[in-house]
Design an enzyme around this catalytic site. Sequence first.
Site, PDB file in Angstrom:
ATOM      1  N   ASP A 293      27.386  10.842  15.095  1.00 41.52           N
ATOM      2  CA  ASP A 293      26.803  10.146  16.225  1.00 41.52           C
ATOM      3  C   ASP A 293      25.379  10.687  16.362  1.00 41.52           C
ATOM      4  O   ASP A 293      24.957  11.616  15.680  1.00 41.52           O
ATOM      5  CB  ASP A 293      27.651  10.333  17.491  1.00 41.52           C
ATOM      6  CG  ASP A 293      27.408   9.219  18.488  1.00 41.52           C
ATOM      7  OD1 ASP A 293      28.270   8.981  19.333  1.00 41.52           O
ATOM      8  OD2 ASP A 293      26.333   8.581  18.416  1.00 41.52           O
TER       9      ASP A 293
HETATM   10  C1  GLC Z   1      25.078   6.497  20.785  1.00 42.15           C
HETATM   11  C2  GLC Z   1      26.567   6.279  20.920  1.00 42.15           C
HETATM   12  C3  GLC Z   1      27.204   5.574  19.748  1.00 42.15           C
HETATM   13  C4  GLC Z   1      26.211   4.597  19.156  1.00 42.15           C
HETATM   14  C5  GLC Z   1      25.069   5.409  18.565  1.00 42.15           C
HETATM   15  C6  GLC Z   1      23.984   4.514  17.957  1.00 42.15           C
HETATM   16  O1  GLC Z   1      24.748   7.771  21.226  1.00 42.15           O
HETATM   17  O2  GLC Z   1      27.363   7.411  21.208  1.00 42.15           O
HETATM   18  O3  GLC Z   1      28.400   4.929  20.220  1.00 42.15           O
HETATM   19  O4  GLC Z   1      26.841   3.822  18.134  1.00 42.15           O
HETATM   20  O5  GLC Z   1      24.489   6.292  19.513  1.00 42.15           O
HETATM   21  O6  GLC Z   1      23.347   3.777  18.937  1.00 42.15           O
END
Ligand code: GLC
Length: 748
Positions: A293
């Site tokens: 993440d």
């Molecule tokens: C965010 C979220 C995740 C998302 C990623 C990209 O922090 O936790 O669910 O897909 O970043 O945007």
Amino acid sequence: MKKIIHITALLVVAYLMNSFVLRSGIMKNALPDKTVEQRVDSLLALMTLEEKIGQMTLFTSDWEMTGPTLRATYKEDIRKGRVGAIFNAHTAAYTKELQRLAVEETRLGIPLLFGYDVIHGYKTIFPIPLGESASWDLTAIEQGARVAAIEAAASGLHWTFAPMVDIARDPRWGRISEGAGEDTYLGSAIAVARVKGFQGTGFDNTDAVLACAKHYAAYGAAQAGRDYHTVDISEQVMREVYLPPFKAAADAGVWTFMNAFNEWNGIPATAHDYLLKDILKWEWAFPGFVVTDYTSINEMVPHGYASDYKHAGELSVNAGVDMDMQGAVYYNHLADLVREGKVKESRIDDAVRRILRMKFMLGLFEDPYRFSNAEREKRLIMAPEHLAAARDMARKSLVLLRNEKQLLPLPKTMKTLAVIGPLADSKVDMLGNWSAAGDAKDCVTLLEGIRTKLQGSTQIIYEKGCNVDGTDRTGFAKALAAAKKAQVILVAVGEAGWMSGEAASRTDISLPGVQEDLVKALIATGKPVVVVLMNGRPLTIPWIADNAPAILETWFAGTQGGHAISDVLFGDYNPSGKLPVTFPRNVGQIPLFYNPKNTGRPMNPNDKYTSKYLDAPNTPQWPFGFGLSYTTFEYSDLKTDKKEFDRNETVTISVKVANTGQYDGEETAQLYVRDLVGSVTRPVRELKGFQKVFLKKGESKVIQFKLRADDLRFYNADLQFRAEPGDFDLWVGSHSDATLGTRIVLTR
Ligand code: GLC
């Protein structure tokens, strides 16, 4: 013999030709008939260590911020061949522009992957996932993901960071809005539907995208419902409650996983060997790749698990994470870690293989621009059939929570209707959170939907009354004046779209601001009041629950929300939604879900020394699986074809469902089972099946469920996954408090 020599010679020539083709960087005409694995290996053999690490690096464009950092140099990074994927960049034009940098300005011309959070629609926005889940309609849920994929793929995207499959039992956690609610069985079935919808039947056409099961794992178990907080649960609970939807997604062929931000029992998910290697890549033989993440590798330093970013990168790559989202840790440190012998190049090769495999499968080496097609984009985005699918799903997602004296459905002709509330005419809030390229201007508000539906047959008076939050009551007077002129009052209250989703936990999940006071004032007029809720999580609204004659849960219903809600309010669709999550009476009851353990002193109102509160009942406001209809359904004649069964037999459960009301309607019949005695204690009941059945008024049908010993397995104290002989109670009904039951016995 001659033939064998001939074929071998051909293969050698083909291999040499392809190697030449690859070496020359002319990817486009690489021989398409070679197996993907051979093509991956041929390309890998040409790559430098820096180029390999480039494939393991994902940066956001500067089009959107979905996390705490941005990187101004991402285009230069692409040109240097040190980026393998970009997210938050979309449209055919922009993806083509960035893809050209990779394909035509780097040594090997390896195409980029484009990823984006297409969670509940790309441009045609569907209800938030919690709302879609309230439909319990797996076909419609799959169709919603299908439409999202078609639109996303038409806009240059190859990959969505969805489905979010985190089980959530704490409505203080804002991301409960993004998933399928509290139940593992329902959540697993919905995970499969969404993966199939996004990935379609493969990537030969440009109408499917790689799906991504996230956030691995148990992100929804964050302590106190506070986002990113610690997760400390037993392995039994991890395996029994939180992992099954991920396993279901993996079994459904999901091609990517995203690790969670949180730790599990002291180890951050971003470097959790046991989760990533032992379970995902070994036990489940997952062939795709794992992406972190947003900067979650870097965050292992504040977690207190890594001494610095380089150390974090070593831990993460060696634990099995293949791609670094936005952290630039692999970008900055992985080559040194390999040269210092702390990371084997074979591990790098494994990660890069997993990533390149996707790019070959997507056909990007044949044509890197195949998804970036402006003509297809123009033709498919917001196509009428997509809007129709969004309206259909939105109708199915609505949950009727109360309808005293059949106030609903409303007549389409009345003298005056008052439409009140801060959410009655808000376009942006219809989108909910994570609305991708959805545009608020395309949304149909509740007021607009009603105006279209009633086509001038009724005088509609609209007053906002108050804001979603804040203490300003100056709008009450006009709202009450409108109410006094009306035969019926519709009031739309709830949360703003930004009050759920990521980094949006709330300690108080009642109606924000002065909205409840507005509802009370409207009800005090003595006129019939219909409360329309718009929210991303269960709310605690005990006074409204007891005093508003009609309550319709609409979540955030998406681009076509206003039409869908009006379809239900005025009887063009009989509501069929069922709660995928428990609504507590107050926040003090949390965590409150339908299937806890029984304890040794189960609640007895007549016995002081039992498990209960002094100031509230144990029961929820509305239980998991609950949802009313304009008609009524009755369950009877519950039977099983055998009372005793062994592990090789199937029990057939049959029950008669009758539509005993005045409207045709769809019911979701639910099967719950309780293992009365286990080598570890078992929940008081668990969902083990559901079926949607449409019945005309007066019609009845006998429906059947099948149950086998395998359906009754659980993790015992030694973490063995097995069913145990003994007595099982089962119930079939319209929600998790179903009472029509019987007992069966598993003999061995
Ligand atoms: C965010 C979220 C995740 C998302 C990623 C990209 O922090 O936790 O669910 O897909 O970043 O945007």
